[in-house]
Design an enzyme around this catalytic site. Structure first.
Site, PDB file in Angstrom:
ATOM      1  CG  ASP A   1      12.284  23.343  33.216  1.00  0.00           C
ATOM      2  OD1 ASP A   1      11.026  23.835  33.276  1.00  0.00           O
ATOM      3  OD2 ASP A   1      12.075  22.463  34.110  1.00  0.00           O
TER       4      ASP A   1
ATOM      5  CG  ASP B   1      13.763  22.493  36.730  1.00  0.00           C
ATOM      6  OD1 ASP B   1      12.650  22.138  37.186  1.00  0.00           O
ATOM      7  OD2 ASP B   1      14.739  23.091  38.369  1.00  0.00           O
TER       8      ASP B   1
ATOM      9  CB  THR C   1       6.617  26.319  37.993  1.00  0.00           C
ATOM     10  OG1 THR C   1       7.454  26.031  36.649  1.00  0.00           O
ATOM     11  CG2 THR C   1       5.392  26.460  37.738  1.00  0.00           C
TER      12      THR C   1
ATOM     13  CG  ASP D   1      12.776  18.542  36.031  1.00  0.00           C
ATOM     14  OD1 ASP D   1      12.270  19.213  35.883  1.00  0.00           O
ATOM     15  OD2 ASP D   1      11.558  17.508  35.976  1.00  0.00           O
TER      16      ASP D   1
HETATM   17  C1  IPD Z   1       9.999  20.646  39.460  1.00  0.00           C
HETATM   18  C2  IPD Z   1      10.995  21.037  40.317  1.00  0.00           C
HETATM   19  C3  IPD Z   1      11.277  20.229  41.656  1.00  0.00           C
HETATM   20  C4  IPD Z   1      11.103  19.076  41.327  1.00  0.00           C
HETATM   21  C5  IPD Z   1      10.097  18.428  40.084  1.00  0.00           C
HETATM   22  C6  IPD Z   1       9.885  19.509  38.806  1.00  0.00           C
HETATM   23  P1  IPD Z   1       9.040  22.205  37.734  1.00  0.00           P
HETATM   24  O1  IPD Z   1      10.263  21.581  37.918  1.00  0.00           O
HETATM   25  O2  IPD Z   1      12.957  20.455  39.478  1.00  0.00           O
HETATM   26  O3  IPD Z   1      12.385  20.329  41.919  1.00  0.00           O
HETATM   27  O4  IPD Z   1      10.994  18.070  42.867  1.00  0.00           O
HETATM   28  O5  IPD Z   1      10.137  17.189  40.072  1.00  0.00           O
HETATM   29  O6  IPD Z   1       8.976  19.005  38.393  1.00  0.00           O
HETATM   30  O7  IPD Z   1       7.869  21.874  37.811  1.00  0.00           O
HETATM   31  O8  IPD Z   1       9.523  23.184  37.815  1.00  0.00           O
HETATM   32  O9  IPD Z   1      10.042  22.631  36.326  1.00  0.00           O
END
Ligand code: IPD
Length: 313
Positions: free
Chosen positions: A106, A109, A111, A251
């Protein structure tokens, strides 16, 4: 072993030619790559306006996510051409994590934190073998925290001043006494309607509510915005439990091995499954403790009643 330099990563010919994996070397490479990714993140100027939406307005991606993943993919696949690659930004719809050695990435993580300037953001890099993580590197370039683990070798936190701490931070972590004494992490995800959302919000209310009103009265809930860092905070012992569903292998993969190596436990977010998979999208992580880990899992599952999350893989 001599440390790997950034220059050697850029120029060196592939070094992986045998099925025997040198996990230390791969760990050092991933740490190096994580620092390169961190430099790219720190020099970017992200904003809400310049980000693109994916499935809805809370699911976002920036040019930096893509550029960082391109750099990571190019670097690790050049050095280890026999190792597969699965990344958030370059994976194909429906692509599954296989048994072959695979880098799981990722690039950013957290974003949403990144585009808002909230400094809880990390690059998350893992190596899996037989679909299980064996090396994990999670680096937050804005705080300078580097969490790392190699299977069987423990987990470490290296701070920006170079101080290295073995995880969990407390050598003798306190016993887990139950939800009523726990600091809990959970995230909100980007799906904001339907049965999964209802379960998530119902559970948040139940966990926070006073015991005299039928709740668990946890100490509080934290939502850091990065599942990778949430797992590292549980590994460190600063959060007792992390309950999350809906996120993806990239993630959680690196944080998973960091947590395991710090004595933590991962069960499924859904009741009854003590053996979840990294790409199963259902996670319940508990910090290392001499006692009370399984009891805490059972107590949280009981709070869910007969309800379960349902996600496609
Ligand atoms: C997200 C983060 C967030 C989680 C989301 C993810 P990203 O990852 O880990 O904590 O709740 O489900 O998608 O999109 O920022 O790589």
């Amino acid at each position: 072993m001599a440390p790997i330099s950034l220059e050697s990563l850029a120029d060196s010919p592939p070094s992986y030619a045998s099925p025997k994996l040198d996990l230390h070397e791969i760990h050092d490479t991933l740490v190096c790559v994580a620092h390169m990714a961190g430099d790219m993140m720190r020099s970017a100027d992200p904003s809400v306006d310049s980000s693109d939406t994916k499935k809805n307005s809370s699911d976002r991606v920036t040019a930096t996510d893509k550029a960082v993943e391109d750099m990571i993919k190019a670097t690790v696949t050049r050095r280890y051409p026999d190792i597969d690659f699965l990344g958030e930004e370059t994976s194909k719809a429906g692509q599954r994590l296989g048994c072959r050695p695979t880098f799981v990435c990722d690039p950013i993580d957290g974003t949403l934190n990144f585009i808002h300037g909230f400094p809880n953001v990390a690059v998350s890099l893992a190596l899996t073998v037989n679909r299980k993580p064996v090396v994990g590197v999670v680096f937050n370039p804005f705080r300078g925290d580097l969490f790392t683990a190699i299977k069987g070798r423990g987990a470490l936190l290296t701070r920006s001043n170079g101080n290295v701490t073995r995880l969990p931070v407390r050598a003798m972590p306190e016993p887990l006494l139950g939800l009523n004494d726990a600091l809990v992490a959970l995230e909100w995800g980007s799906d904001r309607s339907g049965p999964n959302w209802e379960l998530r919000t119902k559970m948040a209310t139940k966990l926070l509510t006073a015991r005299c009103a039928g709740g668990a009265m946890v100490h509080s809930i934290r939502s850091s915005g990065s599942a990778a860092l949430d797992l590292c905070y549980v590994a460190a012992g600063s959060v007792d439990l992390f309950w999350e569903a809906g996120c993806w292998a990239w993630d959680v993969c690196a944080g998973w091995i960091i947590l395991e190596e710090a004595g933590g436990l991962i069960a499924s977010a859904n009741p009854g499954d003590w053996d979840p998979t990294v790409d199963g999208r259902l996670y319940l992580a508990v910090r290392g403790a001499a006692s009370g880990q399984r009891e805490l899992v059972e107590e949280l599952w009981k709070c869910m009643g007969n309800e379960k999350f349902s996600y496609s893989k």
